[in-house]
Design an enzyme around this catalytic site. Structure first.
Site, PDB file in Angstrom:
ATOM      1  N   SER A 168      -6.463   6.269 -10.274  1.00 41.19           N
ATOM      2  CA  SER A 168      -6.244   6.721 -11.652  1.00 41.19           C
ATOM      3  C   SER A 168      -7.454   7.440 -12.245  1.00 41.19           C
ATOM      4  O   SER A 168      -7.484   7.712 -13.450  1.00 41.19           O
ATOM      5  CB  SER A 168      -5.857   5.537 -12.537  1.00 41.19           C
ATOM      6  OG  SER A 168      -6.924   4.622 -12.580  1.00 41.19           O
ATOM      7  N   ASP A 175       0.881  -1.168   0.000  1.00 37.53           N
ATOM      8  CA  ASP A 175       0.000   0.000   0.000  1.00 37.53           C
ATOM      9  C   ASP A 175       0.919   1.219   0.000  1.00 37.53           C
ATOM     10  O   ASP A 175       1.773   1.352   0.890  1.00 37.53           O
ATOM     11  CB  ASP A 175      -0.865  -0.061   1.265  1.00 37.53           C
ATOM     12  CG  ASP A 175      -1.816   1.123   1.385  1.00 37.53           C
ATOM     13  OD1 ASP A 175      -1.658   2.112   0.639  1.00 37.53           O
ATOM     14  OD2 ASP A 175      -2.706   1.050   2.250  1.00 37.53           O
ATOM     15  N   LEU A 176       0.752   2.105  -0.990  1.00 34.06           N
ATOM     16  CA  LEU A 176       1.675   3.247  -1.108  1.00 34.06           C
ATOM     17  C   LEU A 176       1.599   4.179   0.099  1.00 34.06           C
ATOM     18  O   LEU A 176       2.538   4.939   0.356  1.00 34.06           O
ATOM     19  CB  LEU A 176       1.378   4.033  -2.394  1.00 34.06           C
ATOM     20  CG  LEU A 176       1.598   3.270  -3.709  1.00 34.06           C
ATOM     21  CD1 LEU A 176       1.154   4.115  -4.892  1.00 34.06           C
ATOM     22  CD2 LEU A 176       3.060   2.851  -3.855  1.00 34.06           C
ATOM     23  N   LEU A 179       3.241   4.410 -11.481  1.00 33.43           N
ATOM     24  CA  LEU A 179       1.862   4.506 -11.978  1.00 33.43           C
ATOM     25  C   LEU A 179       0.856   4.393 -10.847  1.00 33.43           C
ATOM     26  O   LEU A 179      -0.324   4.656 -11.036  1.00 33.43           O
ATOM     27  CB  LEU A 179       1.545   3.318 -12.902  1.00 33.43           C
ATOM     28  CG  LEU A 179       2.303   3.037 -14.161  1.00 33.43           C
ATOM     29  CD1 LEU A 179       1.718   1.792 -14.814  1.00 33.43           C
ATOM     30  CD2 LEU A 179       2.201   4.203 -15.118  1.00 33.43           C
ATOM     31  N   TYR A 237      -8.320  14.425  -8.459  1.00 27.53           N
ATOM     32  CA  TYR A 237      -7.316  13.553  -9.089  1.00 27.53           C
ATOM     33  C   TYR A 237      -6.268  14.386  -9.856  1.00 27.53           C
ATOM     34  O   TYR A 237      -5.055  14.182  -9.702  1.00 27.53           O
ATOM     35  CB  TYR A 237      -8.049  12.581 -10.016  1.00 27.53           C
ATOM     36  CG  TYR A 237      -7.203  11.870 -11.026  1.00 27.53           C
ATOM     37  CD1 TYR A 237      -6.262  10.928 -10.643  1.00 27.53           C
ATOM     38  CD2 TYR A 237      -7.356  12.122 -12.395  1.00 27.53           C
ATOM     39  CE1 TYR A 237      -5.496  10.260 -11.586  1.00 27.53           C
ATOM     40  CE2 TYR A 237      -6.601  11.457 -13.334  1.00 27.53           C
ATOM     41  CZ  TYR A 237      -5.672  10.529 -12.932  1.00 27.53           C
ATOM     42  OH  TYR A 237      -4.906   9.873 -13.869  1.00 27.53           O
TER      43      TYR A 237
HETATM   44  C1  15L Z   1      -6.769   9.545 -16.965  1.00 29.45           C
HETATM   45  O1  15L Z   1      -5.925  10.165 -16.365  1.00 29.45           O
HETATM   46  C2  15L Z   1      -7.331   8.297 -16.429  1.00 29.45           C
HETATM   47  O2  15L Z   1      -6.377   7.581 -15.665  1.00 29.45           O
HETATM   48  C3  15L Z   1      -7.916   7.407 -17.483  1.00 29.45           C
HETATM   49  O3  15L Z   1      -8.727   6.461 -16.837  1.00 29.45           O
HETATM   50  C4  15L Z   1      -8.716   8.173 -18.539  1.00 29.45           C
HETATM   51  O4  15L Z   1      -9.896   8.612 -17.976  1.00 29.45           O
HETATM   52  C5  15L Z   1      -7.889   9.303 -19.090  1.00 29.45           C
HETATM   53  O5  15L Z   1      -7.347  10.095 -18.080  1.00 29.45           O
HETATM   54  C6  15L Z   1      -8.679  10.221 -20.039  1.00 29.45           C
HETATM   55  O6  15L Z   1      -8.636  11.442 -19.857  1.00 29.45           O
HETATM   56  O7  15L Z   1      -9.275   9.711 -20.974  1.00 29.45           O
END
Ligand code: 15L
Length: 284
Positions: A86, A62-63, A82, A147
């Site tokens: 995300s 776990d980071l 990575l 995010y």
């Molecule tokens: C991202 O950063 C995401 O990780 C990926 O799931 C996509 O949603 C992508 O961007 C995107 O903008 O299409």
């Protein structure tokens, strides 16, 4: 500041490369593509990959667990980071996985004398730039989500550790990694997995690299990003989004129109939770 590559410098030797986020969508693809290049590849994630192969080395971590991150960094020459959340998520999740997690990774890398780190940043660092504008890597950030903010934090960490501690860093503002662009927006930001590998190799191996930001996209005719710096660093994308224009536009016809998503580069990430006034922020 961006675009700092020392005039000289030896090619770093990348014997042991750590891939965090190895069980995720991009990580799963990269596992297979990076292994022939870096035979001592170490995989890590909060959960094991479902299809771990004989010969693959996996460390569960776990980071946000500082001890676990420091332990897995021992003997590592280069990191492809990575790991973390995300997509958009609740603040606690982003805070732990992407802010605390990224800090732990960079600090552990410093202590373990890691030479290079490739940070998987995102196009969502600049998601609120309008689609009508072409941006380079020197514009200020305009994140479109918690995010995106966490990825801007990661880029800032990378700069700190590069300049203060000599940890060579490449931040890749990844567009969308897939076999092909899956809608109209992705025709501008698509990155094929092999092109991502080319960028990672620049980050891990290019002599003299100090700190750089590049856009993670293939050779896309409709691009909103000026990737001149990536080209100067030796990037020659092979993928061309326009080769898939028919399937992408067919898929687009199935997506409900959204004026916020369509105005900005970040697409649905901009529209998500949007409570501002589009008329005030829309580019004239
Ligand atoms: C991202 O950063 C995401 O990780 C990926 O799931 C996509 O949603 C992508 O961007 C995107 O903008 O299409």
């Amino acid at each position: 500041m961006n675009g700092v590559t020392a005039a000289s410098g030896q090619t770093p030797v990348m014997r042991r490369v750590l891939l965090t986020g190895a069980s995720g969508g991009i990580g799963t693809r990269l596992r297979k593509l990076l292994k022939p290049l870096y035979p001592e590849l170490i995989l890590s994630d909060i959960r094991p990959p479902g299809d771990l192969l004989p010969g693959e080395t996996f460390i569960q971590a776990d980071l946000a667990d500082v001890g676990a991150v420091h332990a897995m960094m021992q003997g590592i020459d280069g990191v492809v980071h990575l790991g973390g959340y995300s997509v958009e998520g609740p603040w606690d999740a982003i805070l732990n996985a992407n802010i605390v997690g990224a800090y732990n990774v960079f600090e552990a890398a410093r202590i373990a004398h890691v030479q290079r780190i490739v940070f998987a940043s995102s196009n969502h660092v600049v998601g609120f730039y309008p689609r009508s504008q072409t941006i380079g890597v020197d514009e200020h950030v305009l994140p479109d989500s918690r995010y995106g903010v966490s990825k801007a934090f990661g880029e800032a960490l990378a700069a700190l550790y590069a300049y203060k501690h000599g940890l060579g860093a490449l931040c890749i503002r990844i567009g969308n990694v897939d076999d092909r662009p899956v809608d109209e927006r992705r025709l501008a930001i698509w990155l094929n997995p092999e092109d991502l590998v080319s960028l990672i190799r620049i980050g891990l191996e290019r002599p003299g690299l100090v700190y750089e930001i590049v856009y993670g996209m293939s050779g896309n005719k409709r691009a909103w990003w000026d990737n001149t710096r990536a080209g100067e660093l030796g990037y020659e994308p092979q993928g061309r989004a326009e080769d898939h224009v028919e399937s992408a536009m067919a898929a687009q016809r199935g997506i409900a129109p959204d004026p916020v998503a369509e105005a900005f580069q970040g697409g649905a990430f901009c529209a998500d939770e949007f409570s501002s006034d589009l008329a005030k922020i829309r580019p004239s």
